[in-house]
Design an enzyme around this catalytic site. Structure first.
Site, short mmCIF file in Angstrom:
data_model
loop_
_atom_site.label_atom_id
_atom_site.label_comp_id
_atom_site.label_asym_id
_atom_site.label_seq_id
_atom_site.Cartn_x
_atom_site.Cartn_y
_atom_site.Cartn_z
N ARG A 139 0.83 -1.19 0.00
CA ARG A 139 0.00 0.00 0.00
C ARG A 139 0.87 1.25 0.00
O ARG A 139 1.93 1.27 0.60
CB ARG A 139 -0.89 0.03 1.24
CG ARG A 139 -2.13 -0.84 1.15
CD ARG A 139 -2.99 -0.71 2.39
NE ARG A 139 -2.32 -1.20 3.57
CZ ARG A 139 -1.76 -0.45 4.50
NH1 ARG A 139 -1.82 0.85 4.42
NH2 ARG A 139 -1.17 -1.00 5.53
N TYR A 180 -1.66 -3.49 -6.81
CA TYR A 180 -1.39 -4.37 -5.67
C TYR A 180 -2.33 -4.18 -4.49
O TYR A 180 -2.63 -3.05 -4.08
CB TYR A 180 0.05 -4.15 -5.18
CG TYR A 180 0.53 -5.28 -4.29
CD1 TYR A 180 0.84 -6.52 -4.84
CD2 TYR A 180 0.60 -5.14 -2.92
CE1 TYR A 180 1.24 -7.57 -4.04
CE2 TYR A 180 1.00 -6.19 -2.10
CZ TYR A 180 1.32 -7.40 -2.68
OH TYR A 180 1.71 -8.46 -1.88
N LYS A 188 -9.61 -2.00 1.94
CA LYS A 188 -9.30 -0.85 2.79
C LYS A 188 -10.08 0.39 2.36
O LYS A 188 -10.55 1.16 3.20
CB LYS A 188 -7.81 -0.55 2.76
CG LYS A 188 -6.93 -1.75 3.09
CD LYS A 188 -7.20 -2.32 4.45
CE LYS A 188 -6.22 -3.44 4.74
NZ LYS A 188 -6.36 -4.00 6.07
N HIS A 196 -10.43 -2.15 11.69
CA HIS A 196 -9.36 -3.03 11.19
C HIS A 196 -9.15 -4.15 12.22
O HIS A 196 -8.17 -4.15 12.96
CB HIS A 196 -8.09 -2.19 11.02
CG HIS A 196 -6.98 -2.86 10.28
ND1 HIS A 196 -5.67 -2.48 10.40
CD2 HIS A 196 -6.99 -3.87 9.38
CE1 HIS A 196 -4.91 -3.22 9.61
NE2 HIS A 196 -5.68 -4.08 8.98
N SER A 204 -1.18 -3.53 10.50
CA SER A 204 -0.87 -4.44 9.40
C SER A 204 0.38 -5.28 9.71
O SER A 204 1.36 -4.77 10.23
CB SER A 204 -0.63 -3.62 8.13
OG SER A 204 -1.78 -2.86 7.84
N CYS A 241 0.85 -7.58 11.92
CA CYS A 241 1.15 -7.75 13.34
C CYS A 241 0.42 -8.94 13.96
O CYS A 241 0.34 -9.05 15.18
CB CYS A 241 0.83 -6.49 14.12
SG CYS A 241 2.00 -5.16 13.82
N ASP A 275 -9.36 -9.57 9.13
CA ASP A 275 -8.82 -8.23 8.85
C ASP A 275 -9.79 -7.08 9.15
O ASP A 275 -9.36 -6.04 9.59
CB ASP A 275 -8.39 -8.16 7.38
CG ASP A 275 -7.42 -7.01 7.10
OD1 ASP A 275 -6.42 -6.90 7.82
OD2 ASP A 275 -7.67 -6.23 6.16
N ARG A 321 1.94 -12.13 -0.43
CA ARG A 321 0.63 -12.51 0.12
C ARG A 321 0.03 -13.72 -0.57
O ARG A 321 0.33 -14.00 -1.72
CB ARG A 321 -0.34 -11.33 -0.04
CG ARG A 321 0.10 -10.02 0.62
CD ARG A 321 -0.64 -9.73 1.86
NE ARG A 321 -0.08 -8.63 2.64
CZ ARG A 321 -0.60 -8.22 3.78
NH1 ARG A 321 -1.69 -8.79 4.27
NH2 ARG A 321 -0.04 -7.24 4.47
P1 GTP Z 1 -2.43 -7.54 7.58
O1 GTP Z 1 -2.99 -8.57 6.68
O2 GTP Z 1 -1.33 -6.76 6.95
O3 GTP Z 1 -3.47 -6.62 8.17
O4 GTP Z 1 -1.63 -8.29 8.77
P2 GTP Z 1 -2.02 -9.27 9.96
O5 GTP Z 1 -2.26 -8.45 11.19
O6 GTP Z 1 -3.08 -10.22 9.55
O7 GTP Z 1 -0.66 -10.05 10.21
P3 GTP Z 1 -0.29 -11.63 10.19
O8 GTP Z 1 -1.20 -12.46 11.04
O9 GTP Z 1 -0.20 -12.05 8.78
O10 GTP Z 1 1.15 -11.61 10.88
C1 GTP Z 1 2.28 -11.17 10.25
C2 GTP Z 1 3.54 -11.53 10.97
O11 GTP Z 1 3.41 -11.55 12.40
C3 GTP Z 1 4.08 -12.88 10.56
O12 GTP Z 1 5.43 -12.74 10.24
C4 GTP Z 1 3.92 -13.72 11.81
O13 GTP Z 1 4.89 -14.71 11.88
C5 GTP Z 1 4.02 -12.72 12.95
N1 GTP Z 1 3.27 -13.17 14.13
C6 GTP Z 1 1.93 -13.42 14.19
N2 GTP Z 1 1.55 -13.84 15.42
C7 GTP Z 1 2.68 -13.85 16.17
C8 GTP Z 1 2.95 -14.18 17.55
O14 GTP Z 1 2.07 -14.55 18.33
N3 GTP Z 1 4.24 -14.05 17.98
C9 GTP Z 1 5.24 -13.63 17.16
N4 GTP Z 1 6.47 -13.53 17.65
N5 GTP Z 1 5.03 -13.33 15.84
C10 GTP Z 1 3.77 -13.42 15.36
C1 SPV Z 2 -2.93 -4.37 5.46
O1 SPV Z 2 -1.94 -3.75 5.05
O2 SPV Z 2 -3.47 -4.10 6.57
C2 SPV Z 2 -3.50 -5.45 4.65
C3 SPV Z 2 -2.95 -5.68 3.30
O3 SPV Z 2 -4.42 -6.11 5.10
S1 SPV Z 2 -3.62 -4.65 2.07
O4 SPV Z 2 -4.84 -5.28 1.57
O5 SPV Z 2 -2.63 -4.52 1.00
O6 SPV Z 2 -3.95 -3.36 2.63
MN MN Z 3 -4.98 -5.43 7.25
#
Ligand code: GTP
Ligand code: SPV
Ligand code: MN
Length: 647
Positions: free
Chosen positions: A106, A255, A264, A284, A306, A308, A331, A427
Site C-alpha cells: 500500500r 497491488y 481498505k 481493522h 498491518s 502484526c 482483517d 501474500r
Molecule cells: P495484515 O494482513 O497486513 O493486516 O496483517 P495481519 O495483522 O493479519 O498479520 P499476520 O497475522 O499475517 O502476521 C504477520 C507476521 O506476524 C508474521 O510474520 C507472523 O509470523 C508474525 N506473528 C503473528 N503472530 C505472532 C505471535 O504470536 N508471535 C510472534 N512472535 N510473531 C507473530
Molecule cells: C494491510 O496492510 O493491513 C493489509 C494488506 O491487510 S492490504 O490489503 O494490501 O492493505
Molecule cells: Mn490489514
C-alpha cells in the site's frame, strides 16, 4: 464516446462507435462467460456509472463479470498467456504472480480523501508539524489530478465491471459496490475476497452502490516494456476517496489494498464514514470465536496494525487442552449494537489476503490447509517441483535438493542467499470457506455477538503481555495510544515504533478526533452492553536476552482464556497504573513446555510508562490538536497521575 472492442464482429452496429452500451454487445462480449440473461439488464444507475467512466477511460472492451467458474478459468488462462500468472502444479488451481518490484505494498503517501471541508477529513496539526493522520485533497486538486490521469487510461484494455457485496449478500449489515478495473488480476482477486457476480446485481436492483474505479494506468501500447508483465504506473499512483459521492478512484497500482477496492478503501475508509453517520463501527479487526472445555463460547475482535498477527490469531490452533478457536474474519469487522444492546460483528470479506512469510505448519496450520487450492500467490518464491516457498518454510526444503526461484527471478536462490526468497509483504489470496476452522456463524447475516475488544501492537519493550482497561473510556485511550513497530505492509522503512491509533491510522475515512468522539459516544447510549477492552503484546523481548519473552501463536490461547475469565467477572486480575494485569498464576500454563519469565513479561516499568505518556501527549497535541475530545485528555491525565503515585 468510446469504442467497444471488436466492433467489426458486431455487425448489427452501423457505425463503429456507440455512445451507449448495447445489451446485445454486452452479451456477445461476455459470451464465454455464459452470462445470465439479467446481467445484460444493468440497472440504470449502474449503466450510467459504467458509461460515464468508459467514456473517460476509453477501454476497447467492456466485460460485465458474472463471477462464474467459467469466467474465472477464462481470465486465468488469459493471464497465463499474457505472462501475468503461472500455475503452481503442485496444488489444485493455484497461481503465482510476480509484480513490478516498484508495486509491492500500500502507498499511504499517495492515498487521499477529498472533501470540501478539510477538517472533516483530518485534524489540523500544530503549527509547523506535518500531519500523519491521513492525506486530504481539495475537490479541485483531485479533479485536476484525475483529469491528468484518467482520460484514455484504459485504451487497448478491457474494462471489467465487478459487482460485489461486502458482507453476506442480503445481510442488513452488508453493502454493495461496483468496481471497474482494467486488471484481470484484480478481477480474479476480487472474486476471492468479496462475494462477486450476477447474484449481486440481482440483489442491487436500482439501489445506490459504492462506485469504485481502478486502472493500472498503462494504456496500450505501453511506451516501455512492463516489468514482470505487471503494468503499473508508480510515479502517477493515486488512491482517492470522494465520500460525498460514495466514490473511490485508484490509479497506477495493481497491488493489494491499492487495487482491491472493497478492502481498505471501501470497507474501512468509506466504511468508517458510513459507520459514523449510521451509528456503527468499521474497524481493522479480526473476529474469532473461542470455546472453552465446558463448551462456553465467546466472540472476540482484535485490532492489530498491518502484519502484526491478525491472520495468525484469527486462525489459531490453541495449545490449551480442550479449547477450540473458530474464525469469522482476519482483517475487517463491521459492528453494530443490536436492539438488545449487544454488539454484533460481520466480516465484510469473503477471503484472506494474508502475509505469506512466517506462515507455516507450526505458526498457522489452518492457513496452510486453506491455501492448498484455488489460491493466488503474489511475490513469493517457487520451487522447481511447482510449489510455493517463503521464509518460514525452510523445513520444506532442508536436506532436499530442490531448486528455488526467488520472487525477483533468481533461479539459483538458496538458503545462503543474502536476499530473502519472497518479498516481506508477499501474500496469499484465498477463499475463506476453505479454512478448516471457519465459524459455523461466519456468514450469519445478524453477525456474531462480541464480548471483548482487543488492541495490540509490536512492542519490544515495556508493554506487558496483556492488560485490561478500567472502563470503556480508558479503553478508548488505549486504542488511541496504540503504537507498533513498522512492518513491510506499507512503504515505511526500518523498525521505528510508530503511532497507529486503533490500528486504523492508514484507514481513517474522517478526522481521527471525531472518530474518538464517535467511540466515546457509545458509553452515553442507554441499553448498550459495552464489551470489555484489552491490550495484548506478543512481541515483548527480554531486556538482557533480546529474545521474545512469549512463544506466541497457539500459546496466545492462554491469553484469550484469561480475557474470557475477565469477561465472566472472575477475580483473576490485579490493578496496576495502566490497567488490570493477570494475578500471579492466573494465566493457565497447563501443557506449556517453555520456561516463561512472567515477572518480566508482566512488569510495568514506571519510567518507561511515564515516557510513553509524554509521547502520547505530544502525539495528540501535535497531530490531533484541537480535535482531541476532553475525555481523552482526562484519561491520559489520570494515567499519568496513577503512574506518578505508583512506587
Ligand atoms: P495484515 O494482513 O497486513 O493486516 O496483517 P495481519 O495483522 O493479519 O498479520 P499476520 O497475522 O499475517 O502476521 C504477520 C507476521 O506476524 C508474521 O510474520 C507472523 O509470523 C508474525 N506473528 C503473528 N503472530 C505472532 C505471535 O504470536 N508471535 C510472534 N512472535 N510473531 C507473530
Ligand atoms: C494491510 O496492510 O493491513 C493489509 C494488506 O491487510 S492490504 O490489503 O494490501 O492493505
Ligand atoms: Mn490489514
Amino acid at each position: 464516446m468510446y469504442l467497444i472492442q471488436r466492433l467489426s464482429t458486431y455487425s448489427h452496429h452501423s457505425t463503429p462507435v456507440v455512445s451507449q452500451i448495447c445489451n446485445s454487445c454486452i452479451r456477445s462480449l461476455s459470451a464465454y462467460a455464459v452470462p445470465k440473461e439479467n446481467i445484460s439488464q444493468l440497472s440504470s444507475k449502474v449503466k450510467s456509472y459504467v458509461e460515464e467512466k468508459a467514456k473517460i477511460c476509453e477501454p476497447s472492451d467492456i466485460h460485465i463479470c458474472d463471477g462464474s467458474d467459467k469466467e474465472n478459468n477464462y481470465l486465468l488462462g488469459l493471464m497465463q498467456k499474457q505472462g501475468i500468472v503461472e500455475p503452481l502444479p503442485k496444488y489444485e488451481n493455484c497461481w503465482l504472480t510476480q509484480t513490478d518490484p516498484a508495486d509491492v505494498a500500500r502507498v499511504e503517501s499517495l492515498t487521499f480523501i477529498s472533501t470540501h471541508n478539510k477538517r472533516d477529513t483530518i485534524p489540523t496539526p500544530k503549527d509547523g508539524i506535518k500531519g500523519t493522520l491521513g492525506n486530504w485533497m481539495s475537490p479541485e486538486d483531485l479533479n485536476n489530478a484525475l483529469n491528468e490521469r484518467l482520460p484514455g487510461c484504459m485504451k487497448g484494455r478491457t474494462m471489467y465491471v465487478i459487482p460485489f457485496s461486502m458482507g453476506p449478500i442480503g445481510s442488513p449489515l452488508s453493502k454493495i459496490g461496483i468496481q471497474l478495473t482494467d486488471s484481470p488480476y484484480v478481477v480474479a482477486s476480487m472474486r476471492i475476497m468479496t462475494r462477486m457476480g450476477a447474484n449481486v446485481l440481482e440483489r442491487l436492483q436500482n439501489d445506490e452502490f459504492i462506485k469504485c474505479l481502478h486502472s493500472v494506468g498503462q494504456p496500450l501500447p505501453m511506451k516501455t516494456q512492463p516489468i514482470n508483465n505487471w503494468p503499473c504506473n508508480p510515479s502517477k499512483t493515486i488512491v482517492a476517496h470522494i465520500p460525498e459521492n460514495n466514490e473511490i478512484c485508484s490509479f497506477g497500482s495493481g497491488y493489494g489494498g491499492n487495487s482491491l477496492l472493497g478492502k481498505k478503501c471501501f470497507a474501512l475508509r468509506l466504511g468508517s464514514i458510513l459507520a459514523k453517520r449510521e451509528g456503527w463501527l468499521a474497524e481493522h479487526m479480526l473476529i474469532l470465536g473461542i470455546t472453552n472445555p465446558e463448551g462456553v463460547k465467546k466472540y472476540i475482535v482484535a485490532a492489530f496494525p498491518s502484519a502484526c498477527g491478525k491472520t495468525n490469531l484469527a486462525m489459531m490452533t490453541p495449545t490449551l487442552p480442550g479449547y477450540k478457536v473458530e474464525c469469522v474474519g482476519d482483517d475487517i469487522a463491521w459492528m453494530k449494537f443490536d436492539e438488545n444492546g449487544i454488539l454484533r460483528a460481520i466480516n465484510p470479506e469473503n477471503g484472506f489476503f494474508g502475509v505469506a512469510p512466517g506462515t507455516s505448519e507450526k505458526t498457522n496450520p489452518n492457513a496452510m490447509k486453506t491455501i492448498q487450492k484455488n489460491t493466488l500467490f503474489t511475490n513469493v518464491a517457487k520451487t522447481a517441483d511447482g510449489g510455493f516457498y517463503w521464509e518460514g518454510l525452510e523445513h520444506h526444503i532442508k536436506g532436499k535438493n530442490i531448486g528455488i526461484t526467488s520472487w525477483l527471478g533468481d533461479s539459483n536462490w538458496t538458503l545462503d542467499s543474502d536476499k530473502p526468497s519472497s518479498h516481506p509483504n508477499s501474500r496469499f489470496c484465498t477463499p475463506a470457506k476453505q479454512c478448516p476452522i471457519m465459524d459455523p456463524a461466519w456468514e450469519d447475516p445478524k453477525g456474531v455477538p462480541i464480548s471483548a475488544i482487543v488492541f495490540g501492537g509490536r512492542r519490544p519493550k515495556g508493554v506487558p503481555l496483556v492488560y485490561e482497561s478500567f472502563n470503556w473510556r480508558h479503553g478508548v485511550l488505549i486504542g488511541a495510544a496504540l503504537r507498533s513497530e513498522a512492518t513491510a505492509a506499507a512503504e515505511h522503512k526500518g523498525k521505528v515504533i510508530m503511532h497507529d491509533p486503533f490500528a486504523m491510522r492508514p484507514f481513517f475515512g474522517y478526522n481521527f478526533g471525531h472518530y474518538l468522539q464517535h467511540w466515546l459516544n457509545f458509553e452515553k447510549k442507554s441499553n448498550t452492553k459495552l464489551p470489555k477492552i484489552f491490550h495484548v503484546n506478543w512481541f515483548r523481548k527480554g531486556e538482557t536476552s533480546g529474545q521474545f519473552l512469549w512463544p506466541g501463536f497457539g500459546e496466545n490461547s492462554r491469553v484469550l482464556d484469561w480475557i474470557c475469565k475477565r469477561v465472566d467477572g472472575q477475580d483473576v486480575a490485579q490493578e496496576t497504573p495502566i490497567g488490570f494485569t493477570p494475578k500471579k498464576g492466573t494465566i493457565n500454563t497447563e501443557g506449556l513446555n517453555e520456561n516463561i519469565d512472567f515477572e518480566e513479561l508482566f512488569s510495568v516499568p514506571k519510567d518507561f510508562w511515564l515516557e510513553e505518556c509524554d509521547r502520547i501527549r505530544n502525539y495528540f497535541t501535535e497531530q490531533v490538536n484541537n480535535d482531541v475530545p476532553d475525555e481523552v485528555w482526562n484519561q491520559l491525565k489520570q494515567l499519568q497521575q496513577r503512574l506518578q503515585q505508583h512506587k
